[in-house]
Motif scaffolding. Structure first.
Motif, PDB file in Angstrom:
ATOM      1  N   GLN A 181       0.851  -1.292   0.121  1.00 23.37           N
ATOM      2  CA  GLN A 181       0.073  -0.011  -0.012  1.00 23.37           C
ATOM      3  C   GLN A 181       0.772   1.280  -0.039  1.00 23.37           C
ATOM      4  O   GLN A 181       0.378   2.392  -0.235  1.00 23.37           O
ATOM      5  N   ALA A 182       2.019   1.322   0.266  1.00 27.54           N
ATOM      6  CA  ALA A 182       2.859   2.349   0.429  1.00 27.54           C
ATOM      7  C   ALA A 182       3.482   2.950  -0.880  1.00 27.54           C
ATOM      8  O   ALA A 182       3.959   2.170  -1.505  1.00 27.54           O
ATOM      9  N   LYS A 183       3.061   4.123  -0.778  1.00 26.62           N
ATOM     10  CA  LYS A 183       3.601   4.912  -2.011  1.00 26.62           C
ATOM     11  C   LYS A 183       4.521   6.051  -1.617  1.00 26.62           C
ATOM     12  O   LYS A 183       5.575   6.295  -2.340  1.00 26.62           O
ATOM     13  N   ARG A 184       4.584   6.378  -0.304  1.00 31.06           N
ATOM     14  CA  ARG A 184       5.541   7.462   0.189  1.00 31.06           C
ATOM     15  C   ARG A 184       6.634   6.775   0.908  1.00 31.06           C
ATOM     16  O   ARG A 184       7.840   7.171   0.546  1.00 31.06           O
ATOM     17  N   LEU A 185       6.229   5.886   1.651  1.00 33.37           N
ATOM     18  CA  LEU A 185       7.300   5.348   2.496  1.00 33.37           C
ATOM     19  C   LEU A 185       7.900   3.926   1.583  1.00 33.37           C
ATOM     20  O   LEU A 185       7.266   3.156   1.136  1.00 33.37           O
ATOM     21  N   PRO A 186       9.295   3.879   1.490  1.00 33.70           N
ATOM     22  CA  PRO A 186      10.093   2.708   0.782  1.00 33.70           C
ATOM     23  C   PRO A 186       9.807   1.423   1.650  1.00 33.70           C
ATOM     24  O   PRO A 186       9.273   1.149   2.788  1.00 33.70           O
ATOM     25  N   LYS A 187       9.477   0.275   0.636  1.00 35.96           N
ATOM     26  CA  LYS A 187       9.032  -1.141   1.248  1.00 35.96           C
ATOM     27  C   LYS A 187      10.070  -1.403   2.294  1.00 35.96           C
ATOM     28  O   LYS A 187       9.689  -2.390   3.133  1.00 35.96           O
ATOM     29  N   ASP A 188      11.472  -1.357   2.417  1.00 34.73           N
ATOM     30  CA  ASP A 188      12.359  -1.722   3.033  1.00 34.73           C
ATOM     31  C   ASP A 188      12.107  -1.359   4.431  1.00 34.73           C
ATOM     32  O   ASP A 188      13.054  -1.800   5.415  1.00 34.73           O
ATOM     33  N   ARG A 189      11.283  -0.239   4.485  1.00 34.03           N
ATOM     34  CA  ARG A 189      10.805   0.146   5.993  1.00 34.03           C
ATOM     35  C   ARG A 189       9.922  -0.758   6.566  1.00 34.03           C
ATOM     36  O   ARG A 189       9.683  -0.783   7.918  1.00 34.03           O
ATOM     37  N   PHE A 190       9.406  -1.936   6.189  1.00 35.29           N
ATOM     38  CA  PHE A 190       8.369  -2.923   6.586  1.00 35.29           C
ATOM     39  C   PHE A 190       8.993  -4.085   6.969  1.00 35.29           C
ATOM     40  O   PHE A 190       9.763  -4.494   5.963  1.00 35.29           O
ATOM     41  N   THR A 191       8.915  -4.385   7.877  1.00 33.55           N
ATOM     42  CA  THR A 191       9.573  -5.701   8.287  1.00 33.55           C
ATOM     43  C   THR A 191       8.530  -6.700   9.235  1.00 33.55           C
ATOM     44  O   THR A 191       7.734  -6.113   9.865  1.00 33.55           O
ATOM     45  N   ALA A 192       8.846  -8.234   8.938  1.00 34.20           N
ATOM     46  CA  ALA A 192       7.918  -9.007   9.711  1.00 34.20           C
ATOM     47  C   ALA A 192       8.957  -9.548  10.747  1.00 34.20           C
ATOM     48  O   ALA A 192      10.120 -10.025  10.419  1.00 34.20           O
ATOM     49  N   MET A 193       8.230 -10.046  11.939  1.00 32.50           N
ATOM     50  CA  MET A 193       9.073 -10.842  13.131  1.00 32.50           C
ATOM     51  C   MET A 193       9.085 -12.129  12.847  1.00 32.50           C
ATOM     52  O   MET A 193       8.212 -12.782  12.990  1.00 32.50           O
ATOM     53  N   VAL A 194      10.269 -12.674  12.673  1.00 34.33           N
ATOM     54  CA  VAL A 194      10.511 -14.107  12.635  1.00 34.33           C
ATOM     55  C   VAL A 194      11.637 -14.141  13.951  1.00 34.33           C
ATOM     56  O   VAL A 194      12.122 -15.129  14.153  1.00 34.33           O
TER      57      VAL A 194
END
Length: 327
Positions: free
Chosen positions: A146-159
């Protein structure tokens, strides 16, 4: 000079994980003992959860945490994520009796579409996002999409919970302190298919497989014990593993904001380690001042590749299930 307070959003804030998490954030365990915070807490906009959220906030006040500058309690995403520097997406719809996994994926997908859009719209320019709500790998993919403004690498999943479980199992088997176990990384999905890579793990600086000296145990006991640990805790306790999940999120974020830390994080694969392009998979990263760098230099043997192929197939299947939600 006092630091500017960080704004930290937590979803599902009155749930079991939220309750185990918030006091540790407010005490300084996640962002440091000198970092003031404003907690922006989101719960479902109905009376029961909102009332519970008020009770949690009352307890936070009663702890008199010096770092807790303010709190925002809300049922609206745009209020919870306004100007936040970190968004911790803990809340998700749990799987009910007789519920198909595909339905769970789609129901959660709708939640994470809305939250991803809200974060992209109103969060601070430096906002980073950590997804805990399961299925977290696919939920983070949907939110990041959904992110248009924020870079995708700002999103992380917890493992990180899987990494912590794997280290604990190896330490117990070898009869050593937990700190002796290093280089234990999680590849793939946060599910029983994930691969806890013992082939590169070290115990006291030596190869873990060599120290343990029991290949059959590593392949046939260790891997399923880590992969199914959550189910085993539910069986024993009657409730899911909330405190250890909260602890893992503290570890996940603390290490992401500590340059030089090497740890397992769910990130966009970009085809690394044989994962399909576009899925989000656990793998080792090194935190940097600007974010993180994926460590893509580990050579995998045929056994490891076969395990990664299995967890990749599951991630691809999840992506295909929610493809109509990806736009």
């Amino acid at each position: 000079m006092a630091k500017t307070p960080l704004r930290v959003a937590v979803t599902g804030a009155a749930g079991n994980i939220g309750y185990a998490l918030l006091f540790r954030i407010a005490s300084g365990q996640m962002f440091g003992a000198d970092q003031p915070l404003i907690l922006q807490l989101l719960e479902i906009p109905v009376e029961g959860p909102q009332k519970a959220l008020k009770g949690v906030a009352m307890e936070l006040e009663d702890c008199a945490f010096p770092l807790l500058s303010d709190m925002v309690l809300t049922g609206e995403a745009d209020v919870a994520f306004k100007d936040v520097n970190w968004a911790l997406l803990v809340g998700s719809k749990p799987r009910g009796p007789g519920m198909e996994r595909a339905d769970l994926l789609k129901d959660n997908g709708k939640i994470f579409i809305a939250q991803g859009q809200s974060i992209d719209k109103v969060a601070a320019d430096d906002c980073r996002v950590a997804v805990v709500g399961n299925p977290c790998n696919t939920n983070v993919m949907i939110a990041a999409n959904q992110a248009k403004r924020l870079p995708k690498d700002r999103f992380t999943a917890m493992v990180r919970l899987d990494e912590n479980r794997a280290r604990a199992q190896l330490a117990k088997k070898a009869g050593v302190a937990i700190d002796a176990v290093t280089d234990t990384f999680i590849y793939g999905n946060h599910s029983p298919t994930m691969f806890a890579d013992f082939t590169h793990a070290k115990i006291g600086g030596k190869a873990a497989a060599e120290v343990i000296g029991d290949e059959a145990w590593l392949k046939n006991d260790f891997l399923p014990a880590v992969g199914k640990r959550g189910a085993a805790i539910i069986e024993a306790r009657g409730l899911s593993s909330a405190a250890s999940a909260a602890n893992a999120l503290v570890d996940h974020v603390r290490d992401l904001v500590t340059p030089g830390k090497i740890h397992s994080v769910g990130v966009e694969s970009h085809g690394r380690y044989g994962f399909a392009d576009g899925v989000w998979a656990g793998m080792p990263v090194k935190s940097t001042a600007a974010g993180y760098e994926v460590i893509d230099s580990y050579e995998m043997d045929d056994f490891a590749k076969s395990k990664i192929a299995l967890t990749n197939d599951e991630l691809v299947g999840e992506r295909d299930t929610v493809k109509d939600l990806l736009g």
